[in-house]
Design a protein around this motif. Structure first.
Motif, PDB file in Angstrom:
ATOM      1  N   LEU A 410     -50.033  18.065  -7.234  1.00  0.00           N
ATOM      2  CA  LEU A 410     -50.569  17.287  -8.347  1.00  0.00           C
ATOM      3  C   LEU A 410     -52.005  16.921  -8.023  1.00  0.00           C
ATOM      4  CD1 LEU A 410     -47.591  14.825  -8.993  1.00  0.00           C
ATOM      5  CD2 LEU A 410     -48.059  16.993 -10.139  1.00  0.00           C
ATOM      6  N   ASP A 411     -52.928  17.169  -8.964  1.00  0.00           N
ATOM      7  CA  ASP A 411     -54.331  16.843  -8.691  1.00  0.00           C
ATOM      8  C   ASP A 411     -54.551  15.343  -8.756  1.00  0.00           C
ATOM      9  OD1 ASP A 411     -55.241  16.065 -11.478  1.00  0.00           O
ATOM     10  OD2 ASP A 411     -54.548  18.105 -11.864  1.00  0.00           O
ATOM     11  N   ALA A 412     -55.664  14.911  -8.177  1.00  0.00           N
ATOM     12  CA  ALA A 412     -55.945  13.482  -8.050  1.00  0.00           C
ATOM     13  C   ALA A 412     -56.068  12.802  -9.409  1.00  0.00           C
ATOM     14  CB  ALA A 412     -57.223  13.275  -7.236  1.00  0.00           C
ATOM     15  N   ALA A 413     -56.658  13.479 -10.390  1.00  0.00           N
ATOM     16  CA  ALA A 413     -56.832  12.877 -11.714  1.00  0.00           C
ATOM     17  C   ALA A 413     -55.489  12.595 -12.367  1.00  0.00           C
ATOM     18  CB  ALA A 413     -57.666  13.796 -12.602  1.00  0.00           C
ATOM     19  N   PHE A 414     -54.541  13.484 -12.170  1.00  0.00           N
ATOM     20  CA  PHE A 414     -53.208  13.282 -12.725  1.00  0.00           C
ATOM     21  C   PHE A 414     -52.486  12.157 -11.979  1.00  0.00           C
ATOM     22  CE2 PHE A 414     -48.678  14.244 -13.247  1.00  0.00           C
ATOM     23  CZ  PHE A 414     -48.597  14.455 -14.611  1.00  0.00           C
ATOM     24  N   LYS A 415     -52.566  12.181 -10.659  1.00  0.00           N
ATOM     25  CA  LYS A 415     -51.818  11.215  -9.842  1.00  0.00           C
ATOM     26  C   LYS A 415     -52.280   9.783 -10.067  1.00  0.00           C
ATOM     27  CE  LYS A 415     -51.188  12.475  -5.504  1.00  0.00           C
ATOM     28  NZ  LYS A 415     -51.487  13.098  -4.191  1.00  0.00           N
ATOM     29  N   ARG A 416     -53.591   9.588 -10.295  1.00  0.00           N
ATOM     30  CA  ARG A 416     -54.081   8.206 -10.385  1.00  0.00           C
ATOM     31  C   ARG A 416     -53.610   7.492 -11.652  1.00  0.00           C
ATOM     32  NH1 ARG A 416     -58.261   7.158 -13.737  1.00  0.00           N
ATOM     33  NH2 ARG A 416     -59.463   8.893 -14.609  1.00  0.00           N
ATOM     34  N   ARG A 417     -53.036   8.229 -12.583  1.00  0.00           N
ATOM     35  CA  ARG A 417     -52.526   7.622 -13.811  1.00  0.00           C
ATOM     36  C   ARG A 417     -51.075   7.171 -13.675  1.00  0.00           C
ATOM     37  NH1 ARG A 417     -56.734  10.876 -15.207  1.00  0.00           N
ATOM     38  NH2 ARG A 417     -57.872  10.356 -17.115  1.00  0.00           N
ATOM     39  N   TRP A 418     -50.521   7.310 -12.476  1.00  0.00           N
ATOM     40  CA  TRP A 418     -49.131   6.941 -12.229  1.00  0.00           C
ATOM     41  C   TRP A 418     -49.041   5.900 -11.125  1.00  0.00           C
ATOM     42  CZ3 TRP A 418     -45.086   9.414 -14.945  1.00  0.00           C
ATOM     43  CH2 TRP A 418     -45.473  10.510 -15.715  1.00  0.00           C
ATOM     44  N   THR A 419     -47.972   5.122 -11.159  1.00  0.00           N
ATOM     45  CA  THR A 419     -47.631   4.221 -10.058  1.00  0.00           C
ATOM     46  C   THR A 419     -46.595   4.933  -9.194  1.00  0.00           C
ATOM     47  OG1 THR A 419     -48.046   2.242 -11.387  1.00  0.00           O
ATOM     48  CG2 THR A 419     -46.640   1.995  -9.439  1.00  0.00           C
ATOM     49  N   PHE A 420     -46.949   5.159  -7.928  1.00  0.00           N
ATOM     50  CA  PHE A 420     -46.034   5.844  -7.019  1.00  0.00           C
ATOM     51  C   PHE A 420     -45.170   4.825  -6.284  1.00  0.00           C
ATOM     52  CE2 PHE A 420     -48.824   9.255  -7.966  1.00  0.00           C
ATOM     53  CZ  PHE A 420     -48.147  10.427  -7.652  1.00  0.00           C
ATOM     54  N   GLU A 421     -43.894   5.137  -6.195  1.00  0.00           N
ATOM     55  CA  GLU A 421     -42.937   4.242  -5.541  1.00  0.00           C
ATOM     56  C   GLU A 421     -42.141   5.034  -4.506  1.00  0.00           C
ATOM     57  OE1 GLU A 421     -39.000   1.717  -6.888  1.00  0.00           O
ATOM     58  OE2 GLU A 421     -40.722   1.805  -8.259  1.00  0.00           O
ATOM     59  N   TYR A 422     -42.372   4.701  -3.254  1.00  0.00           N
ATOM     60  CA  TYR A 422     -41.706   5.407  -2.160  1.00  0.00           C
ATOM     61  C   TYR A 422     -40.267   4.924  -2.009  1.00  0.00           C
ATOM     62  CZ  TYR A 422     -40.477   6.513   2.680  1.00  0.00           C
ATOM     63  OH  TYR A 422     -39.831   6.936   3.821  1.00  0.00           O
ATOM     64  N   VAL A 423     -39.331   5.862  -1.970  1.00  0.00           N
ATOM     65  CA  VAL A 423     -37.922   5.541  -1.733  1.00  0.00           C
ATOM     66  C   VAL A 423     -37.632   5.858  -0.270  1.00  0.00           C
ATOM     67  CG1 VAL A 423     -35.540   5.990  -2.386  1.00  0.00           C
ATOM     68  CG2 VAL A 423     -37.341   6.071  -4.133  1.00  0.00           C
ATOM     69  N   ALA A 424     -37.418   4.820   0.534  1.00  0.00           N
ATOM     70  CA  ALA A 424     -37.247   4.982   1.978  1.00  0.00           C
ATOM     71  C   ALA A 424     -36.026   5.832   2.291  1.00  0.00           C
ATOM     72  CB  ALA A 424     -37.126   3.618   2.647  1.00  0.00           C
ATOM     73  N   LEU A 425     -36.098   6.492   3.437  1.00  0.00           N
ATOM     74  CA  LEU A 425     -35.070   7.450   3.823  1.00  0.00           C
ATOM     75  C   LEU A 425     -33.672   6.836   3.825  1.00  0.00           C
ATOM     76  CD1 LEU A 425     -34.596  10.360   4.827  1.00  0.00           C
ATOM     77  CD2 LEU A 425     -34.807   9.470   7.158  1.00  0.00           C
ATOM     78  N   ASN A 426     -33.538   5.613   4.343  1.00  0.00           N
ATOM     79  CA  ASN A 426     -32.220   4.991   4.494  1.00  0.00           C
ATOM     80  C   ASN A 426     -32.017   3.791   3.572  1.00  0.00           C
ATOM     81  OD1 ASN A 426     -31.377   6.774   6.614  1.00  0.00           O
ATOM     82  ND2 ASN A 426     -32.768   5.661   7.985  1.00  0.00           N
ATOM     83  N   ALA A 427     -32.779   3.755   2.485  1.00  0.00           N
ATOM     84  CA  ALA A 427     -32.748   2.573   1.614  1.00  0.00           C
ATOM     85  C   ALA A 427     -31.365   2.299   1.047  1.00  0.00           C
ATOM     86  CB  ALA A 427     -33.761   2.748   0.486  1.00  0.00           C
TER      87      ALA A 427
END
Length: 541
Positions: A410-427
């Motif tokens: 995903l290019d930077a221009a596309f990515k900056r329009r989203w909020t990224f939420e990391y799902v931890a490995l053992n969550a």
């Protein structure tokens, strides 16, 4: 004497100028004829009475046909009540058009009460509900607001509310057929609310947002579904495979968007296109009745007497379907779930919709976008403007894996329009705490979470990225006791995706091909690297 008042220009602006010239009867007939013809309707038996301002005509399309009594008043002009208001005047005795005005407009004969506004070579039709003027006084005025005319000039469709809380519709002539078939609903439901005006108690006009006679514009009929303010509208969940990204979204979708009408789900893949996501013309079969029996492709089966023909119809994609639903139901929140976002070329799939992703602090799109012609026609068919912004009540939630084979960057221009939420490995590993995995080489089962931890810790020491490790939901519980699932899903993933170029980092044996490892596992041989501990073995399972 002519007076300067507010006028709608061809590009939808509002300026100070004189009223345009009134159309002749011939011009009014041409507008009706051209408007219906533009959408494939046939017009027959058109006859006009200039004195009554009445055109009687028959229109047909497919198996639908109507007899229309169209009162078209040419005197749509400045009303002294307000500079941003136009009117037509019903000056003839009510008895002269009583029969037509009292038609129910649900059958094959209908009555249309119209005015025409022609400026800069562009025409807008204003339509009033004739039944609302039963037993009208002589003369009687029908009002429409200039902002609604401007909306129709710019976007194809507009609405305003007159001083008695009645909805007036404005539209370009090619929507005449759409208005004809939906006229009852269009005079009872607010579809375009940015320029709705009604008269206040002191006689001055005031803007109202979304209601007619106090009723919400919402059309779903279900209670509104509030959503937690902290949840972002453009949201991407990412993490290792099996960490429960889709499960986490499912839980939240069930909490906030539980009704079927409030959510749609799509899975991206390498061949997924803009036409599938937004919409495109697609071939559809239509049938013509023949005189002789037809045979199916096998030349044996009787296919009846209906001959298939190929037509093309616009098929809206999940984005456009949900966008229309959200725009027409502002009291509800909607979500489009996109699984595996980066398995397709996401910026290409979004196309010009990409520009809609920029939102202001209130969640509304910052910039309007005009979609291709066929999408604009679909929006018009729902009474919506063709220039749209992403509404605050439409959420876009997606999942993605960043390191799987076959994913696209995903290019930077596309990515900056989203909020990224990391799902931890053992969550979410507490959900799988009781799961057991059967291991041939141990002759029994061990806790799945203990097995995962041993594999993941060993791989981390070999600098394997976390997004290639095993999440709690990588395997279903029933797969963990199935030797074939263990080999064909888990073992294959570890060998060919995680340690493809250095299998000795995880496995042992004289041959480290997948086939050799699978055979060794079947024979009950230890296949994992030395020193790995999988905890206590339960021989009973």
């Amino acid at each position: 004497m002519a007076k300067i008042s507010k006028q709608a220009t061809a590009d939808g602006q509002i300026v100070d100028d004189y009223d345009p010239s009134h159309p002749t009867m011939q011009q009014r007939e041409d507008v009706l004829r051209d408007g219906f013809s533009a959408r494939g309707w046939a017009i027959t038996n058109m006859a006009s009475d200039e004195q009554k301002k009445l055109t009687v005509m028959e229109v047909a399309c497919g198996n639908r046909s109507y007899k229309l009594n169209v009162f078209v008043f040419p005197n749509l002009a400045y009303a002294s009540r307000h500079v941003e208001e136009k009117r037509i005047q019903l000056s003839r005795d009510y008895a002269e058009h009583k029969r037509e005005f009292e038609l129910p407009n649900t059958g094959p004969e209908r009555c249309l009460l119209l005015g025409m506004y022609i400026r800069d070579g562009k025409t807008v039709v204003s339509a009033w509900d004739a039944s609302a003027y039963r037993d009208h006084k002589q003369p009687s005025s029908c009002y429409v607001r200039v902002p609604a005319l401007a909306d129709a000039m710019r976007n194809g469709f507009g609405q305003s509310i007159d001083g008695k809380d009645r909805l007036v519709c404005c539209f370009q002539p090619d929507l005449l057929a759409y208005y004809l078939e939906n006229m009852r609903d269009l005079h009872d439901r607010v579809l375009v609310d940015q320029n709705l005006i009604k008269k206040s108690l002191d006689g001055e006009p005031q803007e109202i947002a979304t209601s007619k006679e106090g009723q919400p514009t919402d059309t779903l009929g279900a209670p509104p579904n509030p959503i937690a303010a902290e949840l972002p509208r453009n949201r991407i969940l990412y993490g290792a495979p099996g960490t429960g990204k889709s499960h986490k979204l499912d839980v939240e979708v069930g909490t906030y968007f539980g009704a079927d009408d409030l959510n749609e789900r799509v899975t991206f893949h390498p061949d997924y296109t803009y036409g599938q996501f937004v919409g495109a013309y697609r071939p559809v079969p239509i049938y013509r009745e023949g005189t002789v029996p037809l045979l199916a492709a096998d030349r044996v089966t009787d296919a009846g007497k209906f001959e298939p023909l190929i037509d093309y119809a616009f098929a809206p994609g999940p984005f456009l379907r949900l966008l229309v639903r959200a725009l027409k139901n502002p009291e509800h929140n909607f979500v489009l779930i996109i699984e595996e976002l980066n398995r397709a070329n996401a910026p290409a799939v979004f196309g010009e919709v990409f520009q809609l992703l920029d939102r202001d602090n209130g969640g509304n799109g910052k910039f309007p976008v005009v979609m291709p012609t066929e999408a604009c026609d679909y929006l018009r068919s729902h009474g919506l403007p063709v220039s749209v912004r992403l509404p605050a009540n439409l959420y876009l939630w997606a999942t993605m894996n960043s390191a799987d084979q076959g994913v696209m960057p995903l290019d930077a221009a596309f990515k900056r329009r989203w909020t990224f939420e990391y799902v931890a490995l053992n969550a979410s590993e507490d959900v799988t705490a009781s799961w057991m995995v059967h291991l041939n080489f141990l002759g029994g089962s061990v806790p799945w979470n203990v097995f995962r931890a041993a594999i993941n810790d060993h791989l981390r020491k070999r600098d394997i990225p976390e997004d290639r490790l095993l999440g709690p939901f990588f395997m279903r519980e029933e797969e963990l006791t199935n030797a074939q699932s263990f080999k064909n899903k888990l073992l294959l993933y570890l060998r060919d995706d995680v340690v493809r170029h250095n299998p000795e980092a995880l496995f042992r044996g004289s041959s480290l091909s997948y086939g050799a490892l699978a055979d060794a596992y079947d024979r009950g041989e230890q296949i994992f690297a030395e020193g790995m501990q999988f905890g206590a073995v339960d021989k009973a399972i």
